[in-house]
Design an enzyme around this catalytic site. Structure first.
Site, PDB file in Angstrom:
ATOM      1  N   CYS A   3     -19.901 -34.060  29.073  1.00 28.97           N
ATOM      2  CA  CYS A   3     -19.171 -33.269  28.064  1.00 28.97           C
ATOM      3  C   CYS A   3     -19.857 -33.480  26.714  1.00 28.97           C
ATOM      4  CB  CYS A   3     -17.687 -33.623  28.043  1.00 28.97           C
ATOM      5  SG  CYS A   3     -17.316 -35.323  27.579  1.00 28.97           S
ATOM      6  N   ARG A   9     -13.231 -35.759  28.206  1.00 27.87           N
ATOM      7  CA  ARG A   9     -13.248 -35.042  29.484  1.00 27.87           C
ATOM      8  C   ARG A   9     -14.089 -35.717  30.549  1.00 27.87           C
ATOM      9  NH1 ARG A   9     -15.203 -29.556  26.885  1.00 27.87           N
ATOM     10  NH2 ARG A   9     -16.157 -31.123  25.532  1.00 27.87           N
ATOM     11  N   ASP A 117     -12.154 -28.431  25.318  1.00 30.29           N
ATOM     12  CA  ASP A 117     -12.290 -29.701  24.603  1.00 30.29           C
ATOM     13  C   ASP A 117     -10.923 -30.109  24.046  1.00 30.29           C
ATOM     14  OD1 ASP A 117     -12.834 -31.716  22.854  1.00 30.29           O
ATOM     15  OD2 ASP A 117     -14.568 -30.749  21.945  1.00 30.29           O
TER      16      ASP A 117
HETATM   17  P1  4NP Z   1     -15.228 -34.795  24.904  1.00 26.91           P
HETATM   18  O1  4NP Z   1     -14.365 -34.586  23.568  1.00 26.91           O
HETATM   19  O2  4NP Z   1     -16.469 -33.956  24.730  1.00 26.91           O
HETATM   20  O3  4NP Z   1     -14.345 -34.290  25.985  1.00 26.91           O
HETATM   21  O4  4NP Z   1     -15.518 -36.280  24.981  1.00 26.91           O
HETATM   22  C1  4NP Z   1     -14.885 -34.808  22.280  1.00 26.91           C
HETATM   23  C2  4NP Z   1     -14.930 -36.070  21.769  1.00 26.91           C
HETATM   24  C3  4NP Z   1     -15.407 -36.274  20.490  1.00 26.91           C
HETATM   25  C4  4NP Z   1     -15.834 -35.197  19.735  1.00 26.91           C
HETATM   26  C5  4NP Z   1     -15.799 -33.918  20.263  1.00 26.91           C
HETATM   27  C6  4NP Z   1     -15.325 -33.719  21.540  1.00 26.91           C
HETATM   28  N1  4NP Z   1     -16.309 -35.405  18.409  1.00 26.91           N
HETATM   29  O5  4NP Z   1     -16.594 -34.405  17.724  1.00 26.91           O
HETATM   30  O6  4NP Z   1     -16.428 -36.548  17.967  1.00 26.91           O
END
Ligand code: 4NP
Length: 140
Positions: A3, A9, A117
């Site tokens: 991800c 995720r 997300d």
């Molecule tokens: P992930 O969610 O891609 O599902 O781990 C996110 C976690 C952190 C960030 C964006 C999406 N961030 O911008 O820090």
């Protein structure tokens, strides 16, 4: 399992797949296309929802996806189309690109369906996320 941040995720998808496979025969890993959270534990909301399904993901630490992952893994599942674009940018051969697919492709073929997300949303995004994975992971 890939991800963006590797804290929401993909740690869930990683934990679920590992829980369902014989880990003596399969290696499961997850990573993010971004480096902001490298070395961090999964988001507490992911840890909480995984624990409800008796899956412990607290030992996971975020890492960044690299070209090396193409050499190690046979399948690379990404959560959304933006992850897909970022991951295939690092591919060196058409065979490497073929390893990459949207995780929901197995349950919703040809629909380009994404796992949204949940980072900036509430807990519901995480509950929705875990339901998204359980079906495709069972089908793998
Ligand atoms: P992930 O969610 O891609 O599902 O781990 C996110 C976690 C952190 C960030 C964006 C999406 N961030 O911008 O820090």
């Amino acid at each position: 399992m890939v991800c963006l941040g590797n804290i929401c995720r993909s740690p869930l998808a990683h934990g679920i797949l590992e829980d369902m496979l014989d880990t003596n025969r399969f290696e499961v890993q997850s990573s993010g296309t971004g480096a902001w959270h490298v070395g961090n534990k999964p988001d507490p909301r992911s840890i909480e929802v995984a624990a409800k399904y008796n899956i412990d993901i607290t030992h996971q630490r975020a890492k960044q996806f690299s070209t090396y992952d193409y050499e190690i893994y046979d399948y690379i599942f990404v959560m959304d189309k933006s992850n897909y674009k970022d991951v295939i940018k690092l591919a060196k051969t058409p065979q490497e690109i073929e390893k990459v697919s949207l995780i929901l492709e197995s349950t919703h073929p040809g629909q380009d369906k994404e796992v949204p997300d949940p980072y900036y949303g509430g807990k519901n995004g995480f509950k929705h996320g875990i339901r998204c994975y359980i079906k495709p992971v069972r089908k793998l």
